[in-house]
Design a protein around this motif. Structure first.
Motif, PDB file in Angstrom:
ATOM      1  N   LEU A  62      22.428  32.835  45.882  1.00  0.00           N
ATOM      2  CA  LEU A  62      22.361  34.288  46.075  1.00  0.00           C
ATOM      3  C   LEU A  62      21.573  34.936  44.945  1.00  0.00           C
ATOM      4  O   LEU A  62      20.712  35.783  45.197  1.00  0.00           O
ATOM      5  CB  LEU A  62      23.763  34.888  46.172  1.00  0.00           C
ATOM      6  CG  LEU A  62      23.800  36.415  46.320  1.00  0.00           C
ATOM      7  CD1 LEU A  62      23.157  36.836  47.638  1.00  0.00           C
ATOM      8  CD2 LEU A  62      25.229  36.909  46.233  1.00  0.00           C
ATOM      9  N   LYS A  63      21.845  34.540  43.718  1.00  0.00           N
ATOM     10  CA  LYS A  63      21.108  35.099  42.578  1.00  0.00           C
ATOM     11  C   LYS A  63      19.616  34.794  42.700  1.00  0.00           C
ATOM     12  O   LYS A  63      18.777  35.655  42.423  1.00  0.00           O
ATOM     13  CB  LYS A  63      21.651  34.537  41.269  1.00  0.00           C
ATOM     14  CG  LYS A  63      23.007  35.077  40.894  1.00  0.00           C
ATOM     15  CD  LYS A  63      23.520  34.436  39.614  1.00  0.00           C
ATOM     16  CE  LYS A  63      24.932  34.882  39.302  1.00  0.00           C
ATOM     17  NZ  LYS A  63      25.476  34.196  38.123  1.00  0.00           N
ATOM     18  N   SER A  64      19.290  33.585  43.126  1.00  0.00           N
ATOM     19  CA  SER A  64      17.881  33.213  43.307  1.00  0.00           C
ATOM     20  C   SER A  64      17.221  34.071  44.378  1.00  0.00           C
ATOM     21  O   SER A  64      16.085  34.524  44.211  1.00  0.00           O
ATOM     22  CB  SER A  64      17.758  31.740  43.691  1.00  0.00           C
ATOM     23  OG  SER A  64      18.177  30.915  42.647  1.00  0.00           O
ATOM     24  N   ARG A  89      11.372  40.393  42.781  1.00  0.00           N
ATOM     25  CA  ARG A  89       9.987  40.076  42.407  1.00  0.00           C
ATOM     26  C   ARG A  89       9.006  40.624  43.441  1.00  0.00           C
ATOM     27  O   ARG A  89       7.987  41.209  43.096  1.00  0.00           O
ATOM     28  CB  ARG A  89       9.809  38.577  42.259  1.00  0.00           C
ATOM     29  CG  ARG A  89       8.443  38.211  41.754  1.00  0.00           C
ATOM     30  CD  ARG A  89       8.503  37.065  40.833  1.00  0.00           C
ATOM     31  NE  ARG A  89       7.200  36.856  40.245  1.00  0.00           N
ATOM     32  CZ  ARG A  89       6.876  35.770  39.600  1.00  0.00           C
ATOM     33  NH1 ARG A  89       7.768  34.824  39.436  1.00  0.00           N
ATOM     34  NH2 ARG A  89       5.688  35.623  39.097  1.00  0.00           N
ATOM     35  N   GLY A  90       9.335  40.455  44.725  1.00  0.00           N
ATOM     36  CA  GLY A  90       8.489  41.017  45.778  1.00  0.00           C
ATOM     37  C   GLY A  90       8.397  42.531  45.668  1.00  0.00           C
ATOM     38  O   GLY A  90       7.319  43.121  45.812  1.00  0.00           O
ATOM     39  N   ALA A  91       9.526  43.177  45.401  1.00  0.00           N
ATOM     40  CA  ALA A  91       9.539  44.642  45.255  1.00  0.00           C
ATOM     41  C   ALA A  91       8.711  45.067  44.050  1.00  0.00           C
ATOM     42  O   ALA A  91       7.940  46.046  44.123  1.00  0.00           O
ATOM     43  CB  ALA A  91      10.975  45.151  45.122  1.00  0.00           C
ATOM     44  N   ILE A 121      18.583  32.906  51.571  1.00  0.00           N
ATOM     45  CA  ILE A 121      19.759  33.511  52.205  1.00  0.00           C
ATOM     46  C   ILE A 121      20.133  32.756  53.478  1.00  0.00           C
ATOM     47  O   ILE A 121      21.304  32.510  53.748  1.00  0.00           O
ATOM     48  CB  ILE A 121      19.528  35.012  52.506  1.00  0.00           C
ATOM     49  CG1 ILE A 121      19.439  35.824  51.218  1.00  0.00           C
ATOM     50  CG2 ILE A 121      20.580  35.571  53.453  1.00  0.00           C
ATOM     51  CD1 ILE A 121      20.725  36.010  50.459  1.00  0.00           C
ATOM     52  N   GLU A 122      19.127  32.360  54.277  1.00  0.00           N
ATOM     53  CA  GLU A 122      19.391  31.603  55.513  1.00  0.00           C
ATOM     54  C   GLU A 122      20.113  30.291  55.223  1.00  0.00           C
ATOM     55  O   GLU A 122      20.862  29.795  56.061  1.00  0.00           O
ATOM     56  CB  GLU A 122      18.075  31.271  56.230  1.00  0.00           C
ATOM     57  CG  GLU A 122      17.405  32.435  56.894  1.00  0.00           C
ATOM     58  CD  GLU A 122      16.008  32.071  57.400  1.00  0.00           C
ATOM     59  OE1 GLU A 122      15.654  30.865  57.443  1.00  0.00           O
ATOM     60  OE2 GLU A 122      15.261  33.006  57.725  1.00  0.00           O
ATOM     61  N   ASN A 123      19.865  29.718  54.059  1.00  0.00           N
ATOM     62  CA  ASN A 123      20.431  28.419  53.695  1.00  0.00           C
ATOM     63  C   ASN A 123      21.418  28.538  52.537  1.00  0.00           C
ATOM     64  O   ASN A 123      21.638  27.575  51.801  1.00  0.00           O
ATOM     65  CB  ASN A 123      19.296  27.452  53.334  1.00  0.00           C
ATOM     66  CG  ASN A 123      18.352  27.241  54.492  1.00  0.00           C
ATOM     67  OD1 ASN A 123      18.703  26.600  55.465  1.00  0.00           O
ATOM     68  ND2 ASN A 123      17.167  27.821  54.413  1.00  0.00           N
ATOM     69  N   TRP A 140       7.338  36.141  48.238  1.00  0.00           N
ATOM     70  CA  TRP A 140       8.581  36.217  47.478  1.00  0.00           C
ATOM     71  C   TRP A 140       9.725  36.726  48.342  1.00  0.00           C
ATOM     72  O   TRP A 140      10.850  36.229  48.273  1.00  0.00           O
ATOM     73  CB  TRP A 140       8.408  37.084  46.231  1.00  0.00           C
ATOM     74  CG  TRP A 140       7.667  36.338  45.167  1.00  0.00           C
ATOM     75  CD1 TRP A 140       6.359  36.513  44.803  1.00  0.00           C
ATOM     76  CD2 TRP A 140       8.163  35.276  44.357  1.00  0.00           C
ATOM     77  NE1 TRP A 140       6.020  35.616  43.825  1.00  0.00           N
ATOM     78  CE2 TRP A 140       7.117  34.849  43.521  1.00  0.00           C
ATOM     79  CE3 TRP A 140       9.394  34.646  44.256  1.00  0.00           C
ATOM     80  CZ2 TRP A 140       7.263  33.812  42.595  1.00  0.00           C
ATOM     81  CZ3 TRP A 140       9.552  33.620  43.330  1.00  0.00           C
ATOM     82  CH2 TRP A 140       8.494  33.217  42.513  1.00  0.00           C
ATOM     83  N   ILE A 141       9.435  37.717  49.186  1.00  0.00           N
ATOM     84  CA  ILE A 141      10.489  38.251  50.060  1.00  0.00           C
ATOM     85  C   ILE A 141      10.896  37.203  51.099  1.00  0.00           C
ATOM     86  O   ILE A 141      12.085  36.994  51.361  1.00  0.00           O
ATOM     87  CB  ILE A 141      10.038  39.579  50.697  1.00  0.00           C
ATOM     88  CG1 ILE A 141       9.931  40.644  49.592  1.00  0.00           C
ATOM     89  CG2 ILE A 141      10.988  40.015  51.805  1.00  0.00           C
ATOM     90  CD1 ILE A 141       9.235  41.910  49.998  1.00  0.00           C
ATOM     91  N   LYS A 142       9.921  36.512  51.668  1.00  0.00           N
ATOM     92  CA  LYS A 142      10.234  35.444  52.632  1.00  0.00           C
ATOM     93  C   LYS A 142      11.020  34.317  51.963  1.00  0.00           C
ATOM     94  O   LYS A 142      11.907  33.725  52.574  1.00  0.00           O
ATOM     95  CB  LYS A 142       8.961  34.886  53.270  1.00  0.00           C
ATOM     96  CG  LYS A 142       8.217  35.860  54.146  1.00  0.00           C
ATOM     97  CD  LYS A 142       8.886  36.035  55.463  1.00  0.00           C
ATOM     98  CE  LYS A 142       8.023  36.855  56.396  1.00  0.00           C
ATOM     99  NZ  LYS A 142       8.693  37.136  57.648  1.00  0.00           N
ATOM    100  N   LYS A 143      10.700  34.041  50.702  1.00  0.00           N
ATOM    101  CA  LYS A 143      11.445  33.006  49.986  1.00  0.00           C
ATOM    102  C   LYS A 143      12.904  33.448  49.816  1.00  0.00           C
ATOM    103  O   LYS A 143      13.823  32.653  49.996  1.00  0.00           O
ATOM    104  CB  LYS A 143      10.808  32.730  48.625  1.00  0.00           C
ATOM    105  CG  LYS A 143      11.480  31.602  47.884  1.00  0.00           C
ATOM    106  CD  LYS A 143      10.706  31.178  46.662  1.00  0.00           C
ATOM    107  CE  LYS A 143      11.398  29.976  46.028  1.00  0.00           C
ATOM    108  NZ  LYS A 143      10.502  29.234  45.165  1.00  0.00           N
ATOM    109  N   GLY A 144      13.114  34.733  49.496  1.00  0.00           N
ATOM    110  CA  GLY A 144      14.477  35.255  49.415  1.00  0.00           C
ATOM    111  C   GLY A 144      15.196  35.109  50.739  1.00  0.00           C
ATOM    112  O   GLY A 144      16.362  34.695  50.790  1.00  0.00           O
TER     113      GLY A 144
END
Length: 192
Positions: free
Chosen positions: A82-84, A91-93, A73-75, A65-69
């Motif tokens: 940003l909200k996503s 969710r990761g936290a 952000i990278e894209n 989930w953190i990597k998905k965030g």
């Protein structure tokens, strides 16, 4: 972090990741993240990263989930992205990886979608510190900087020094390569 000495070693980890090994998938993601900056074929690397991230998310991995965030952000294209990304970090936290709080704080600190919001950054950096067994150098460094520069709090060099020193301390043996420990060293040197 695995640094591959040869293609056979890379292939073996890649194969394990492709077969669903979660640890190998995490290692491939870390490797691909480093490779993105140095590669000419970033589209292929992005596709591989997205595939591995989706696998981790499917496995209910907080890291996924953190990597998905991070990937969003990278894209980043708009406020919905940003909200996503923030939802992914949260969710990761909530799954137990307080680095998600670090990344939300960093998003607000840097003002990724506009102006920096030091109030929100402060809240999420503190959540990370409060709920982590071992706080991350990122949150400690940023709290130190906030005390140093009077961002959300009054300037307080003693508190700045304390948090910057802690950022270096928690980085431990990685203090000479961790971006935030290195930044904390620079900021601390300027205080003296």
């Amino acid at each position: 972090m695995i640094y591959f000495d040869d293609y056979k070693e890379f292939y073996n980890v890649f194969k394990l990741a492709a077969e669903g090994d979660i640890d190998a998938t995490k290692e491939m993601l870390n490797y691909l993240t480093l490779l993105t900056a140095d590669s000419n074929d970033t589209e292929m690397i992005r596709m591989l990263k997205a595939t591995f991230i989706d696998r981790l998310v499917d496995e209910s991995s907080s890291v996924g989930w953190i990597k998905k965030g991070d990937y969003i952000i990278e894209n980043l294209k708009n406020e919905e992205d940003l909200k996503s990304a923030l939802k992914c970090y949260l969710r990761g936290a909530m799954m137990g990886d307080t680095f998600g709080f670090d990344m939300i704080g960093e998003t607000y600190y840097k003002g990724i979608a506009g102006e920096p919001d030091y109030e929100m950054a402060w809240i999420f950096f503190w959540l990370s510190i409060e709920y982590s067994n071992v706080p991350n150098a990122l949150s400690l460094c940023r709290i130190g900087q906030m005390f140093k520069y009077g961002q959300r709090v009054d300037i307080n060099e003693d508190d700045a020094s304390f948090f910057l020193s802690k950022a270096i301390e928690v980085a431990g043996e990685y203090a000479d390569v961790d971006d935030y420990a290195l930044l904390a060293k620079k900021e601390l040197a300027e205080l003296v």
